[in-house]
Motif scaffolding. Structure first.
Motif, PDB file in Angstrom:
ATOM      1  N   ARG A 130       0.760  -1.080   0.148  1.00  0.00           N
ATOM      2  CA  ARG A 130      -0.109  -0.012   0.096  1.00  0.00           C
ATOM      3  C   ARG A 130       0.807   1.430  -0.107  1.00  0.00           C
ATOM      4  N   ASP A 133       2.326   1.619  -3.297  1.00  0.00           N
ATOM      5  CA  ASP A 133       1.405   1.526  -4.419  1.00  0.00           C
ATOM      6  C   ASP A 133       1.651   0.495  -5.473  1.00  0.00           C
ATOM      7  N   TRP A 135       0.385  -3.142  -6.616  1.00  0.00           N
ATOM      8  CA  TRP A 135      -1.033  -3.775  -6.776  1.00  0.00           C
ATOM      9  C   TRP A 135      -0.831  -5.362  -6.650  1.00  0.00           C
ATOM     10  N   ARG A 136      -0.541  -5.923  -5.266  1.00  0.00           N
ATOM     11  CA  ARG A 136      -0.464  -7.279  -5.110  1.00  0.00           C
ATOM     12  C   ARG A 136      -1.899  -8.148  -5.269  1.00  0.00           C
ATOM     13  N   ARG A 149       0.091 -11.299 -11.064  1.00  0.00           N
ATOM     14  CA  ARG A 149       0.508 -10.067  -9.835  1.00  0.00           C
ATOM     15  C   ARG A 149       1.959 -10.681  -9.597  1.00  0.00           C
ATOM     16  N   ALA A 152       4.711  -8.132  -8.951  1.00  0.00           N
ATOM     17  CA  ALA A 152       4.427  -7.073  -7.644  1.00  0.00           C
ATOM     18  C   ALA A 152       4.659  -7.939  -6.646  1.00  0.00           C
ATOM     19  N   THR A 156       7.135  -6.439  -3.499  1.00  0.00           N
ATOM     20  CA  THR A 156       6.735  -6.316  -2.362  1.00  0.00           C
ATOM     21  C   THR A 156       7.843  -7.061  -1.150  1.00  0.00           C
ATOM     22  N   ARG A 186       6.325   2.242 -14.701  1.00  0.00           N
ATOM     23  CA  ARG A 186       4.660   2.358 -14.867  1.00  0.00           C
ATOM     24  C   ARG A 186       4.647   3.413 -16.404  1.00  0.00           C
TER      25      ARG A 186
END
Length: 199
Positions: A130, A133, A135-136, A149, A152, A156, A186
């Protein structure tokens, strides 16, 4: 005075997505992502590589293919699987593990690497994702979404372990470098799985 420069440290965060719990003997890897961080305290570079694992591969063959994404002599961090209570009781009685963990298999396949399974609480992973930012996939998502994912998850994992192992200065330096890299990533167009290879 002579200054010696050591080789950049290479740390890989490895996330493997399976169709069921890792410790189940029939568990099958469906995707994997390696987040590679090369750091010499002067400059830091990041690279992400994701693979879709074909269902025809055995458990051993899948780990061997995943291992081919990892640079030589890297430190590899992986998230330790949670042990069900029933399994803990069995192990306490001296019974063997039902299947080797991914970290155990990888350490055998790649003896050049320093494989380090680490325990991370899910709420900590959620908080880090979070904050950055990321997205898991959610715990209740289907396997296909978790596979999408996977990268991601690896990112993380890397960022989460920073908050448990490094001093604030090093952590701030690496997270700032990550945020700059992430902004560039991104901005580029990606396919459904990102930069994915099929093994």
């Amino acid at each position: 005075m002579t200054t010696c420069h050591s080789s950049p440290a290479v740390t890989c965060a490895l996330a493997i997505i399976r169709d069921c719990t890792e410790l189940a003997p029939a568990s099958q890897a469906v995707a994997a992502s390696v987040f590679v961080v090369t750091d010499d305290t002067v400059s830091t570079s990041f690279n992400a590589r994701t693979a879709v694992v074909l269902p025809a591969l055995s458990r051993q063959e899948a780990i061997e293919h995943i291992a081919s994404m990892i640079p030589r002599d890297a430190r590899v961090i992986m998230r330790s699987p949670r042990l069900p209570r029933g399994l803990v009781r069995q192990l306490a009685k001296g019974r063997p593990m039902p299947a080797p963990t991914d970290a155990q298999t990888l350490a055998t396949v790649r003896p050049d690497c320093d494989v380090r399974p680490i325990a991370l609480a899910e709420h900590a992973m959620v908080a880090v994702a979070r904050h950055f930012d990321i997205w898991r996939a959610g715990k209740g998502d289907i396997t296909a979404e978790k596979a999408r994912r996977c990268e991601a998850e690896a990112q993380t994992l890397f960022l989460s372990q920073l908050f448990t192992t490094l001093h604030r200065h090093e952590r701030n330096r690496l997270t700032a470098a990550y945020q700059a890299w992430s902004a560039l990533q991104r901005a580029r167009p990606l396919g459904q799985f990102g930069p994915t290879e099929i093994f």
